[in-house]
Design an enzyme around this catalytic site. Structure first.
Site, PDB file in Angstrom:
ATOM      1  N   TYR A  48       0.817  -1.217   0.000  1.00 29.32           N
ATOM      2  CA  TYR A  48       0.000   0.000   0.000  1.00 29.32           C
ATOM      3  C   TYR A  48       0.853   1.270   0.000  1.00 29.32           C
ATOM      4  CZ  TYR A  48      -4.270  -2.598  -0.058  1.00 29.32           C
ATOM      5  OH  TYR A  48      -5.286  -3.409  -0.482  1.00 29.32           O
TER       6      TYR A  48
ATOM      7  N   GLN B 104     -15.240   2.474  -6.283  1.00 24.33           N
ATOM      8  CA  GLN B 104     -14.529   1.331  -5.685  1.00 24.33           C
ATOM      9  C   GLN B 104     -13.050   1.665  -5.559  1.00 24.33           C
ATOM     10  OE1 GLN B 104     -16.013  -2.617  -7.525  1.00 24.33           O
ATOM     11  NE2 GLN B 104     -16.509  -1.040  -9.002  1.00 24.33           N
TER      12      GLN B 104
ATOM     13  N   HIS C  49     -14.572   1.114  -0.860  1.00 19.89           N
ATOM     14  CA  HIS C  49     -13.479   0.197  -0.520  1.00 19.89           C
ATOM     15  C   HIS C  49     -12.346   0.900   0.233  1.00 19.89           C
ATOM     16  CE1 HIS C  49     -14.857  -2.701  -3.957  1.00 19.89           C
ATOM     17  NE2 HIS C  49     -15.557  -2.836  -2.861  1.00 19.89           N
TER      18      HIS C  49
ATOM     19  N   GLY D 237     -15.713   1.408 -15.999  1.00 21.56           N
ATOM     20  CA  GLY D 237     -14.416   0.793 -15.752  1.00 21.56           C
ATOM     21  C   GLY D 237     -14.346  -0.177 -14.594  1.00 21.56           C
ATOM     22  N   THR D 238     -15.308  -1.083 -14.514  1.00 26.17           N
ATOM     23  CA  THR D 238     -15.231  -2.102 -13.468  1.00 26.17           C
ATOM     24  C   THR D 238     -15.643  -3.439 -14.073  1.00 26.17           C
ATOM     25  OG1 THR D 238     -16.081  -2.805 -11.310  1.00 26.17           O
ATOM     26  CG2 THR D 238     -17.479  -1.302 -12.558  1.00 26.17           C
TER      27      THR D 238
ATOM     28  N   GLU E 105     -14.061  -3.219 -22.456  1.00 29.64           N
ATOM     29  CA  GLU E 105     -14.418  -4.648 -22.490  1.00 29.64           C
ATOM     30  C   GLU E 105     -15.774  -4.804 -21.832  1.00 29.64           C
ATOM     31  OE1 GLU E 105     -10.415  -7.007 -21.341  1.00 29.64           O
ATOM     32  OE2 GLU E 105     -10.993  -5.410 -19.987  1.00 29.64           O
TER      33      GLU E 105
END
Ligand code: NAD
Length: 238
Positions: free
Chosen positions: A60, A95, A113, A182-183, A210
């Site tokens: 981290y 997130q 998160h 984007g997840t 995607e």
């Protein structure tokens, strides 16, 4: 595609690692399930923290250093602009643990998160998270809480309960548009949110290069990079 936002609309946005990819922060499933060369179970779980807090902090600390160098991209800026046009009718749930949304100007947001720029006591002693942007070179540098517990990253590890779920559910229930950016649709409970929004009657749009795993739940899927699609996506009507 253009999303026309009318005076009665409320917009709920969910973002994931993909929105920060064009700022140079790698997504999480980019290479064989590794994140920056680490196995998630070695650095992002309560068991990893119990077993080896030095490796968790090394991981981290490196994420902090990278996030501090990154800059918001046109996708973060487009969401901040949209919020400024509908201040009370916009809600952002990310997130992501970086602070690029805030640095772009977003105000009404939750980090479900956690946040890289904060630390908290490793025990549930009641002390609130504290601002902490330090990049630690060793575990010996990491401070302790007044109760004696070691400070840990203010991050929701896999297996822990996400933050602000009551507020997120209230906002989802009011939304007329839900935009997801984007997840991959593989981390729960965030991957369920589209179903909750549909249940509440919202139109749902996904933006990313995607198809996410939960693509079938969206009313629209827009194929493209967030930084290219978002600046042109919205039309706010009086
Ligand atoms: P993920 O890595 O599982 O999926 C990333 C998604 O982003 C993929 O579907 C990919 O197609 C898409 N993507 C890639 N480039 C994009 C672009 N330019 N525009 C739009 N989409 C793009 O990420 P996730 O679903 O967010 O879940 C991973 C978890 O890891 C999150 O919960 C988050 O806490 C954490 N994470 C955070 C950061 C960060 O804070 N920047 C970075 C990596 C991971």
């Amino acid at each position: 595609m253009t999303i026309s936002i009318h005076s009665t609309d409320r917009v709920f946005v969910l973002t994931g690692a993909g929105i920060s990819a064009e700022s140079g922060l790698p997504t999480f499933r980019a290479s064989d399930g590794l994140w920056e060369g680490y196995r998630i179970e070695d650095v992002c779980t309560p068991e990893a923290w119990e077993r080896d807090p030095a490796s968790v902090w090394a991981f981290y600390s490196a994420r902090r250093a990278a996030a501090q160098k990154a800059k918001p991209n046109p996708a973060h800026c487009a969401l901040a602009k949209l919020e400024s046009q509908l201040p009370e009718r916009f809600f952002l749930c990310t997130q992501n643990v970086d602070d690029l949304h805030e640095r772009a100007g977003s105000v009404h947001l939750v980090h479900m998160h956690g946040e890289l720029a904060k630390s908290r006591c490793e025990y549930e002693c009641g002390a609130p998270p504290v601002e902490d942007r330090a990049v630690y070179a060793s575990l010996a540098e990491v401070g302790r809480c007044g109760c004696g517990g070691r400070l840990r990253p203010h991050i929701v590890f896999f297996g822990e309960v996400p933050l602000e779920m009551d507020r997120i559910q209230r906002e989802l229930a009011k939304a007329t548009w839900m935009l997801v950016v984007g997840t991959s649709g593989s981390v729960y409970p965030a991957a369920h949110f589209v179903h909750w929004a549909r249940h509440a009657g919202a139109r749902t749009v996904y933006v990313g290069p995607e198809r996410p795993l939960n693509a079938a739940a969206f009313t629209h899927v827009v194929d493209g990079k967030a930084g290219e699609v978002l600046p042109e996506l919205f039309q706010v009507e009086d």
